[in-house]
Design an enzyme around this catalytic site. Structure first.
Site, PDB file in Angstrom:
ATOM      1  N   GLY A 134       0.897  -1.112  -0.024  1.00 47.93           N
ATOM      2  CA  GLY A 134      -0.049  -0.181  -0.107  1.00 47.93           C
ATOM      3  C   GLY A 134       0.914   1.105  -0.132  1.00 47.93           C
ATOM      4  O   GLY A 134       1.633   1.321   0.837  1.00 47.93           O
ATOM      5  N   ALA A 135       0.680   2.123  -0.775  1.00 56.06           N
ATOM      6  CA  ALA A 135       1.669   3.268  -1.085  1.00 56.06           C
ATOM      7  C   ALA A 135       2.199   3.991   0.376  1.00 56.06           C
ATOM      8  O   ALA A 135       3.204   4.195   0.443  1.00 56.06           O
ATOM      9  CB  ALA A 135       0.985   4.077  -2.102  1.00 56.06           C
ATOM     10  N   GLN A 168      -5.808  -8.936  -2.813  1.00 51.31           N
ATOM     11  CA  GLN A 168      -5.890  -7.892  -1.859  1.00 51.31           C
ATOM     12  C   GLN A 168      -7.269  -7.557  -1.375  1.00 51.31           C
ATOM     13  O   GLN A 168      -7.515  -7.290  -0.178  1.00 51.31           O
ATOM     14  CB  GLN A 168      -5.006  -6.558  -2.086  1.00 51.31           C
ATOM     15  CG  GLN A 168      -3.715  -6.648  -2.424  1.00 51.31           C
ATOM     16  CD  GLN A 168      -3.116  -6.952  -3.481  1.00 51.31           C
ATOM     17  OE1 GLN A 168      -3.902  -7.466  -4.480  1.00 51.31           O
ATOM     18  NE2 GLN A 168      -1.989  -6.270  -4.131  1.00 51.31           N
ATOM     19  N   ASP A 199      -1.324   4.749  -6.490  1.00 48.86           N
ATOM     20  CA  ASP A 199      -0.009   4.305  -6.122  1.00 48.86           C
ATOM     21  C   ASP A 199       0.770   5.514  -6.796  1.00 48.86           C
ATOM     22  O   ASP A 199       1.991   5.899  -6.355  1.00 48.86           O
ATOM     23  CB  ASP A 199       0.403   2.983  -6.583  1.00 48.86           C
ATOM     24  CG  ASP A 199      -0.103   2.112  -5.829  1.00 48.86           C
ATOM     25  OD1 ASP A 199      -1.517   1.676  -6.242  1.00 48.86           O
ATOM     26  OD2 ASP A 199       0.403   1.637  -5.035  1.00 48.86           O
ATOM     27  N   ASN A 228      -2.776   2.402 -10.157  1.00 49.87           N
ATOM     28  CA  ASN A 228      -3.377   1.844  -9.237  1.00 49.87           C
ATOM     29  C   ASN A 228      -3.462   0.591  -9.413  1.00 49.87           C
ATOM     30  O   ASN A 228      -3.000   0.031 -10.641  1.00 49.87           O
ATOM     31  CB  ASN A 228      -4.672   2.176  -8.654  1.00 49.87           C
ATOM     32  CG  ASN A 228      -5.383   1.780  -7.421  1.00 49.87           C
ATOM     33  OD1 ASN A 228      -4.617   1.928  -6.407  1.00 49.87           O
ATOM     34  ND2 ASN A 228      -6.407   1.136  -7.371  1.00 49.87           N
TER      35      ASN A 228
HETATM   36  C1  LIG Z   1      -3.529   3.298   0.039  1.00 52.34           C
HETATM   37  S1  LIG Z   1      -2.572   3.083  -1.363  1.00 52.34           S
HETATM   38  C2  LIG Z   1      -3.185   1.356  -1.851  1.00 52.34           C
HETATM   39  C3  LIG Z   1      -2.566   0.997  -3.148  1.00 52.34           C
HETATM   40  O1  LIG Z   1      -1.731   0.101  -3.247  1.00 52.34           O
HETATM   41  C4  LIG Z   1      -1.912  -1.031  -3.479  1.00 52.34           C
HETATM   42  O2  LIG Z   1      -0.876  -1.820  -4.344  1.00 52.34           O
HETATM   43  P1  LIG Z   1      -0.035  -2.921  -3.595  1.00 52.34           P
HETATM   44  O3  LIG Z   1      -1.006  -3.734  -2.834  1.00 52.34           O
HETATM   45  O4  LIG Z   1       0.793  -3.666  -4.688  1.00 52.34           O
HETATM   46  O5  LIG Z   1       0.905  -2.223  -2.615  1.00 52.34           O
HETATM   47  C5  LIG Z   1      -3.208  -0.920  -4.634  1.00 52.34           C
HETATM   48  O6  LIG Z   1      -2.813  -0.365  -5.711  1.00 52.34           O
HETATM   49  C6  LIG Z   1      -3.968   0.195  -3.719  1.00 52.34           C
HETATM   50  O7  LIG Z   1      -4.707   0.834  -4.366  1.00 52.34           O
END
Ligand SMILES: CSC[C@H]1O[C@H](OP(=O)(O)O)[C@H](O)[C@@H]1O
Length: 362
Positions: free
Chosen positions: A60-61, A211, A252, A262
């Site tokens: 999560g960013a 996720q 992201d 995203n």
């Molecule tokens: C609140 S940012 C969350 C954003 O990050 C996720 O990516 P990842 O699970 O690969 O870190 C996803 O794009 C979410 O929307």
């Protein structure tokens, strides 16, 4: 249960990323084990830190940025034990910073937090390395505290766009696990819950890393927020049925023209929302907006291991070993499909080339 959810109707203090008691390690909740196992990992070496980000044990960013800040504080303490001169300290610090920065390319918060920590070192070059380490610790804590304030503000603005009883579709996970508290896309739902509001959330499972299934439906279910888990290919029918009044997703990296990167599949949700006349909102802190990226074409999309498609989460491979796969972790939603970009400073509307610039004006 991980203590990052609602307690007595209030958002709990997150446990997804924190500093160890002795300040010599970063402790994260291993998100790859959720929802079945609540397990914490102690990150005290560069490789453990790199691997935790790369393997999405922390993800999560905003959460990645917070983790990166704490990682650089912990590593700076280790460097200071070996190197007392500033130039030597800075050289080693930069080496470790670049190593962590190479773990994942798309979420801007990683490089944003790492650069912020490096800038803190440079801004304090007249001080001893011991003093610099102490200042870095405060900076890392401030990154997390800022994100908590940002998520709370984003949640307020996002909540102003929906009403009690609305159906909300979301993709991937942008809740407390991906941030420092309320979350971004899910923040308005948790804040609304605190105020006695009820929403009907449709959570895309979000293949291949699930996720949405593993994390979003877990967060919402545990918080007592009505959630229905759907396969990604069911987003269209729930919209067509009239069950969705708004789409909320995280981000992201947002380009200067409003194009937003995203999780893979997000752009498809935006296209469906446009077709069905449903507002599609991107929610994220200004730390996720990259004004150096003119358009979404400038955003590097992370490609991940094909085994995530064919083998992960399956007892047996679901395709022949020799079948090739394409596994982009993100996609870019064109700004024309976005009804609003919700930040801690307010709701940005098109034209984003103008509204986003205003976010960074004093
Ligand atoms: C609140 S940012 C969350 C954003 O990050 C996720 O990516 P990842 O699970 O690969 O870190 C996803 O794009 C979410 O929307």
């Amino acid at each position: 249960m991980a203590e990052f959810l609602m307690e007595d109707g209030e958002m709990a203090q997150p446990e997804n990323v924190r500093l160890s008691e002795d300040g010599k390690a970063v402790v994260i909740l291993d998100q790859t084990q959720l929802p079945n196992v609540t397990e914490f990992l102690t990150l005290d070496t560069p490789k453990k830190m790199y691997d935790a980000i790369f393997e999405l044990q922390v993800r999560g960013a905003p959460a990645i940025g917070i983790c990166a800040g704490y990682c650089m504080y912990v590593l700076s303490g280790q460097i200071a034990e070996e190197t007392k001169d500033y130039e030597g300290f800075l050289a080693k610090f930069r080496e470790q910073k670049e190593y962590l920065n190479s773990s994942r390319p798309t979420a801007v918060n990683l490089s944003w937090a790492l650069n912020r920590m490096e800038n803190t070192v440079v801004a304090n070059k007249e001080r001893s390395v011991e003093e610099i380490v102490e200042i870095l610790g405060a900076e890392a804590k401030e990154i997390q505290a800022e994100d908590q304030r940002m998520c709370r503000a984003i949640s307020e603005y996002g909540l102003s766009l929906i009403k009690d009883g609305d159906g909300i579709l979301t993709h991937c996970n942008a809740g407390p696990l991906a941030t420092s508290s309320y979350g971004t896309a899910l923040g308005p739902l948790f804040l609304g819950k605190e105020r006695g509001m009820n929403f009907h959330v449709f959570s895309d499972e979000t293949r291949p890393l699930l996720q949405g299934a593993r994390l979003t439906s877990y967060e919402l279910q545990k918080a007592g927020i009505d959630v229905t888990l759907i396969c990604d290919n069911m987003a269209s029918i729930v919209m067509k049925n009239g069950w969705v009044q708004a789409c909320f997703v995280g981000c992201d990296r947002v380009a200067a023209n409003g194009d937003a990167a995203n999780k893979i599949g997000t752009s498809g949700v935006a296209i469906l929302a446009k077709y069905y006349g449903i507002p599609f909102y991107v929610l994220g802190p200004t730390s996720t907006i990259d004004m150096n990226c003119k358009t979404g074409a400038d955003i590097k999309i992370e490609l991940r291991n094909p085994d995530e498609i064919k083998k992960k989460f399956y007892e047996k491979p679901m395709a022949l070993e020799e079948v090739k796969c394409y596994n982009p972790a993100f996609d870019v939603t064109d700004h024309e499909l976005i009804a609003g970009i919700i930040t801690e400073k307010g709701i940005c509307r098109a034209p984003y080339t103008e509204s986003l610039v205003k976010l960074f004006e004093d």
